[in-house]
Design a protein around this motif. Structure first.
Motif, PDB file in Angstrom:
ATOM      1  N   ALA A 156      60.572 -24.826 -27.642  1.00  0.00           N
ATOM      2  CA  ALA A 156      61.771 -25.597 -27.991  1.00  0.00           C
ATOM      3  C   ALA A 156      62.130 -25.453 -29.460  1.00  0.00           C
ATOM      4  O   ALA A 156      63.304 -25.557 -29.834  1.00  0.00           O
ATOM      5  CB  ALA A 156      61.560 -27.068 -27.641  1.00  0.00           C
ATOM      6  N   ALA A 157      61.151 -25.194 -30.309  1.00  0.00           N
ATOM      7  CA  ALA A 157      61.403 -25.069 -31.752  1.00  0.00           C
ATOM      8  C   ALA A 157      62.283 -23.863 -32.069  1.00  0.00           C
ATOM      9  O   ALA A 157      62.907 -23.806 -33.135  1.00  0.00           O
ATOM     10  CB  ALA A 157      60.083 -24.972 -32.503  1.00  0.00           C
ATOM     11  N   GLN A 172      70.197 -29.141 -30.015  1.00  0.00           N
ATOM     12  CA  GLN A 172      69.184 -29.290 -31.061  1.00  0.00           C
ATOM     13  C   GLN A 172      68.524 -30.661 -30.980  1.00  0.00           C
ATOM     14  O   GLN A 172      67.315 -30.800 -31.202  1.00  0.00           O
ATOM     15  CB  GLN A 172      69.800 -29.085 -32.441  1.00  0.00           C
ATOM     16  CG  GLN A 172      68.771 -29.019 -33.568  1.00  0.00           C
ATOM     17  CD  GLN A 172      67.737 -27.926 -33.343  1.00  0.00           C
ATOM     18  OE1 GLN A 172      68.088 -26.757 -33.163  1.00  0.00           O
ATOM     19  NE2 GLN A 172      66.465 -28.303 -33.327  1.00  0.00           N
ATOM     20  N   VAL A 173      69.320 -31.669 -30.655  1.00  0.00           N
ATOM     21  CA  VAL A 173      68.765 -33.013 -30.458  1.00  0.00           C
ATOM     22  C   VAL A 173      67.734 -32.984 -29.327  1.00  0.00           C
ATOM     23  O   VAL A 173      66.635 -33.556 -29.453  1.00  0.00           O
ATOM     24  CB  VAL A 173      69.879 -34.023 -30.134  1.00  0.00           C
ATOM     25  CG1 VAL A 173      69.281 -35.366 -29.695  1.00  0.00           C
ATOM     26  CG2 VAL A 173      70.778 -34.237 -31.341  1.00  0.00           C
ATOM     27  N   ALA A 174      68.064 -32.312 -28.242  1.00  0.00           N
ATOM     28  CA  ALA A 174      67.138 -32.208 -27.114  1.00  0.00           C
ATOM     29  C   ALA A 174      65.863 -31.473 -27.513  1.00  0.00           C
ATOM     30  O   ALA A 174      64.748 -31.891 -27.154  1.00  0.00           O
ATOM     31  CB  ALA A 174      67.812 -31.484 -25.954  1.00  0.00           C
ATOM     32  N   ALA A 175      66.023 -30.381 -28.261  1.00  0.00           N
ATOM     33  CA  ALA A 175      64.846 -29.628 -28.706  1.00  0.00           C
ATOM     34  C   ALA A 175      63.956 -30.481 -29.593  1.00  0.00           C
ATOM     35  O   ALA A 175      62.722 -30.444 -29.478  1.00  0.00           O
ATOM     36  CB  ALA A 175      65.289 -28.366 -29.434  1.00  0.00           C
ATOM     37  N   ASP A 176      64.555 -31.262 -30.468  1.00  0.00           N
ATOM     38  CA  ASP A 176      63.777 -32.139 -31.349  1.00  0.00           C
ATOM     39  C   ASP A 176      63.012 -33.185 -30.544  1.00  0.00           C
ATOM     40  O   ASP A 176      61.870 -33.531 -30.879  1.00  0.00           O
ATOM     41  CB  ASP A 176      64.699 -32.825 -32.355  1.00  0.00           C
ATOM     42  CG  ASP A 176      65.272 -31.857 -33.387  1.00  0.00           C
ATOM     43  OD1 ASP A 176      64.697 -30.761 -33.543  1.00  0.00           O
ATOM     44  OD2 ASP A 176      66.290 -32.203 -34.019  1.00  0.00           O
ATOM     45  N   MET A 177      63.626 -33.688 -29.482  1.00  0.00           N
ATOM     46  CA  MET A 177      62.947 -34.660 -28.627  1.00  0.00           C
ATOM     47  C   MET A 177      61.726 -34.041 -27.951  1.00  0.00           C
ATOM     48  O   MET A 177      60.662 -34.651 -27.876  1.00  0.00           O
ATOM     49  CB  MET A 177      63.912 -35.180 -27.559  1.00  0.00           C
ATOM     50  CG  MET A 177      64.986 -36.101 -28.080  1.00  0.00           C
ATOM     51  SD  MET A 177      66.091 -36.637 -26.739  1.00  0.00           S
ATOM     52  CE  MET A 177      67.197 -37.720 -27.644  1.00  0.00           C
ATOM     53  N   VAL A 178      61.888 -32.824 -27.464  1.00  0.00           N
ATOM     54  CA  VAL A 178      60.782 -32.151 -26.786  1.00  0.00           C
ATOM     55  C   VAL A 178      59.651 -31.854 -27.761  1.00  0.00           C
ATOM     56  O   VAL A 178      58.470 -31.944 -27.415  1.00  0.00           O
ATOM     57  CB  VAL A 178      61.280 -30.859 -26.101  1.00  0.00           C
ATOM     58  CG1 VAL A 178      60.116 -30.001 -25.627  1.00  0.00           C
ATOM     59  CG2 VAL A 178      62.198 -31.207 -24.928  1.00  0.00           C
ATOM     60  N   LYS A 179      60.011 -31.531 -28.996  1.00  0.00           N
ATOM     61  CA  LYS A 179      58.987 -31.217 -30.011  1.00  0.00           C
ATOM     62  C   LYS A 179      58.274 -32.449 -30.537  1.00  0.00           C
ATOM     63  O   LYS A 179      57.155 -32.354 -31.042  1.00  0.00           O
ATOM     64  CB  LYS A 179      59.629 -30.488 -31.193  1.00  0.00           C
ATOM     65  CG  LYS A 179      60.135 -29.092 -30.883  1.00  0.00           C
ATOM     66  CD  LYS A 179      60.660 -28.416 -32.145  1.00  0.00           C
ATOM     67  CE  LYS A 179      61.853 -29.150 -32.740  1.00  0.00           C
ATOM     68  NZ  LYS A 179      62.359 -28.508 -33.975  1.00  0.00           N
ATOM     69  N   SER A 180      58.907 -33.618 -30.440  1.00  0.00           N
ATOM     70  CA  SER A 180      58.420 -34.806 -31.143  1.00  0.00           C
ATOM     71  C   SER A 180      57.083 -35.316 -30.624  1.00  0.00           C
ATOM     72  O   SER A 180      56.115 -35.411 -31.384  1.00  0.00           O
ATOM     73  CB  SER A 180      59.471 -35.919 -31.075  1.00  0.00           C
ATOM     74  OG  SER A 180      59.722 -36.271 -29.719  1.00  0.00           O
ATOM     75  N   PRO A 259      62.811 -38.729 -18.633  1.00  0.00           N
ATOM     76  CA  PRO A 259      63.746 -37.612 -18.856  1.00  0.00           C
ATOM     77  C   PRO A 259      63.180 -36.512 -19.743  1.00  0.00           C
ATOM     78  O   PRO A 259      63.758 -35.423 -19.816  1.00  0.00           O
ATOM     79  CB  PRO A 259      64.964 -38.292 -19.498  1.00  0.00           C
ATOM     80  CG  PRO A 259      64.470 -39.593 -20.024  1.00  0.00           C
ATOM     81  CD  PRO A 259      63.362 -40.018 -19.106  1.00  0.00           C
ATOM     82  N   TYR A 260      62.069 -36.780 -20.403  1.00  0.00           N
ATOM     83  CA  TYR A 260      61.423 -35.750 -21.236  1.00  0.00           C
ATOM     84  C   TYR A 260      61.187 -34.481 -20.428  1.00  0.00           C
ATOM     85  O   TYR A 260      61.461 -33.372 -20.907  1.00  0.00           O
ATOM     86  CB  TYR A 260      60.099 -36.285 -21.780  1.00  0.00           C
ATOM     87  CG  TYR A 260      59.322 -35.262 -22.594  1.00  0.00           C
ATOM     88  CD1 TYR A 260      59.509 -35.152 -23.963  1.00  0.00           C
ATOM     89  CD2 TYR A 260      58.407 -34.408 -21.985  1.00  0.00           C
ATOM     90  CE1 TYR A 260      58.801 -34.211 -24.712  1.00  0.00           C
ATOM     91  CE2 TYR A 260      57.697 -33.465 -22.712  1.00  0.00           C
ATOM     92  CZ  TYR A 260      57.896 -33.375 -24.078  1.00  0.00           C
ATOM     93  OH  TYR A 260      57.202 -32.446 -24.809  1.00  0.00           O
ATOM     94  N   TRP A 261      60.679 -34.622 -19.200  1.00  0.00           N
ATOM     95  CA  TRP A 261      60.330 -33.441 -18.399  1.00  0.00           C
ATOM     96  C   TRP A 261      61.586 -32.715 -17.923  1.00  0.00           C
ATOM     97  O   TRP A 261      61.579 -31.492 -17.754  1.00  0.00           O
ATOM     98  CB  TRP A 261      59.444 -33.849 -17.233  1.00  0.00           C
ATOM     99  CG  TRP A 261      58.202 -34.554 -17.705  1.00  0.00           C
ATOM    100  CD1 TRP A 261      57.876 -35.863 -17.510  1.00  0.00           C
ATOM    101  CD2 TRP A 261      57.151 -33.993 -18.506  1.00  0.00           C
ATOM    102  NE1 TRP A 261      56.684 -36.151 -18.130  1.00  0.00           N
ATOM    103  CE2 TRP A 261      56.214 -35.022 -18.751  1.00  0.00           C
ATOM    104  CE3 TRP A 261      56.903 -32.727 -19.029  1.00  0.00           C
ATOM    105  CZ2 TRP A 261      55.060 -34.827 -19.499  1.00  0.00           C
ATOM    106  CZ3 TRP A 261      55.750 -32.524 -19.778  1.00  0.00           C
ATOM    107  CH2 TRP A 261      54.843 -33.553 -20.007  1.00  0.00           C
ATOM    108  N   ASP A 262      62.669 -33.460 -17.715  1.00  0.00           N
ATOM    109  CA  ASP A 262      63.953 -32.820 -17.418  1.00  0.00           C
ATOM    110  C   ASP A 262      64.405 -31.955 -18.595  1.00  0.00           C
ATOM    111  O   ASP A 262      64.918 -30.842 -18.412  1.00  0.00           O
ATOM    112  CB  ASP A 262      65.028 -33.867 -17.130  1.00  0.00           C
ATOM    113  CG  ASP A 262      64.988 -34.386 -15.705  1.00  0.00           C
ATOM    114  OD1 ASP A 262      64.515 -33.656 -14.819  1.00  0.00           O
ATOM    115  OD2 ASP A 262      65.433 -35.519 -15.478  1.00  0.00           O
ATOM    116  N   LEU A 263      64.226 -32.462 -19.805  1.00  0.00           N
ATOM    117  CA  LEU A 263      64.624 -31.705 -20.996  1.00  0.00           C
ATOM    118  C   LEU A 263      63.776 -30.454 -21.154  1.00  0.00           C
ATOM    119  O   LEU A 263      64.281 -29.389 -21.530  1.00  0.00           O
ATOM    120  CB  LEU A 263      64.515 -32.586 -22.245  1.00  0.00           C
ATOM    121  CG  LEU A 263      65.530 -33.736 -22.343  1.00  0.00           C
ATOM    122  CD1 LEU A 263      65.187 -34.633 -23.526  1.00  0.00           C
ATOM    123  CD2 LEU A 263      66.951 -33.182 -22.497  1.00  0.00           C
ATOM    124  N   VAL A 264      62.489 -30.566 -20.858  1.00  0.00           N
ATOM    125  CA  VAL A 264      61.604 -29.392 -20.953  1.00  0.00           C
ATOM    126  C   VAL A 264      62.080 -28.288 -20.018  1.00  0.00           C
ATOM    127  O   VAL A 264      62.199 -27.114 -20.416  1.00  0.00           O
ATOM    128  CB  VAL A 264      60.150 -29.779 -20.624  1.00  0.00           C
ATOM    129  CG1 VAL A 264      59.278 -28.530 -20.472  1.00  0.00           C
ATOM    130  CG2 VAL A 264      59.575 -30.672 -21.723  1.00  0.00           C
TER     131      VAL A 264
END
Length: 309
Positions: A156-157, A172-180, A259-264
């Protein structure tokens, strides 16, 4: 007389015959559509007048084999574990060539299930319900001591959607959430590639789940999310949401949605410029364009960010 597809060599056919029955004779061979990462054929054989249908997968993608040299072994073990799924048919393992020493490339032979893929159902609600119920049954299988574990396909980074999306800032917001931070989730036996092209139907009922090469232990939300992002592209966000609701209804307290896993799983599809999946068009799905897929991925992303907020 019968016609043999030249993509199967004589020594591979000999391996198939020996694995099925030394006195079997080949009746027909058909290349199967829907997959794009390996060569898959349906083969009918006659054994003393009785016809038996099998499926041969040849892992002919050299790059994939180099990255994951245990592909045939993994699918073999996944099929053995998937045989524990109650109420849903899965292919039975016949034989596999882990290294390609017998077939030239790694290969796996399994039974062929009855049924066909449905991408344009007459009753969409029933279709969604059937897929959700089957997935709940898969996730009820014992996940202990299975050696393969879930890992995202993409980093995601490194996500950059600026070349195609109208809302790259939201990506980018979604990627930051996945990385957090990584949320906790129960370990389940998951298919890892659960979507309509890998689900067979016989009439109005799911007749089987195929393509187990990616089987592993991981969060149930990965299978749910992978199917949802496919449905969002095939149809719309509403269809993807209906699938989630059906899965939640049938899984009950055993599933906690995040929803984290949906974003992944969504980022896996957005990592490269989107395109129409060849497996859909090979199976007769028409009307999809690259622009439609882009718009639907953007819309699905916005729906997930709304769920987070």
């Amino acid at each position: 007389m019968f016609s043999i597809d030249t993509t199967i060599s004589d020594h591979v056919l000999k391996w198939v015959i020996e694995a099925v029955h030394p006195e079997a004779t080949i009746v027909s061979i058909q290349q199967l559509q829907g997959g794009i990462s390996s060569l898959v054929h349906g083969i009918s054989l006659s054994i003393h007048g009785e016809v038996r249908s099998v499926v041969l997968r040849q892992f002919n993608n050299a790059e994939w084999v180099q990255e994951q040299p245990d592909l045939a072994l993994r699918e073999a073990e996944s099929l053995l574990r998937a045989a524990q799924v109650l109420g849903v048919q899965t292919p039975k393992l016949i034989a596999f060539d882990q290294t390609g020493s017998q077939c030239g490339t790694p290969a796996l032979l399994m039974t062929r299930l009855e049924g066909s893929v449905v991408l344009e159902p007459k009753n969409k609600s029933h279709w969604i319900k059937g897929m959700a119920e089957a997935l709940v049954r898969i996730h009820q299988v014992d996940a202990s001591h299975f050696p393969w574990t879930f890992a995202p396909y993409c980093d995601a980074a490194k996500l950059n959607t600026s070349s195609w999306s109208k809302i790259p800032d939201k990506w980018q917001v979604a990627a930051d959430m996945v990385k957090s931070s990584l949320p906790s989730a129960a370990a389940r036996f998951i298919h890892r590639d659960y979507h309509p092209t890998n689900i067979l139907w016989n009439g109005e009922e799911v007749s089987g789940i195929v393509d187990w090469v990616n089987g592993c232990v991981g969060p149930a939300g990965i299978d749910v999310g992978h199917c949802r992002v496919n449905l969002a592209q095939l149809y719309d966000v509403s269809t993807a949401d209906d699938f989630l609701s059906c899965y939640q209804d049938h899984a009950g307290a055993s599933f906690s949605y995040d929803p984290y896993w949906d974003l992944v799983t969504l980022i896996d599809f957005a990592y490269w410029p989107p395109e129409v999946y060849g497996g859909w068009t090979a199976l007769g799905m028409t009307g999809l364009t690259e622009q439609i897929i882009i718009e639907r991925l953007d819309s699905y992303l916005v729906s997930l960010l709304n769920r987070v907020s």
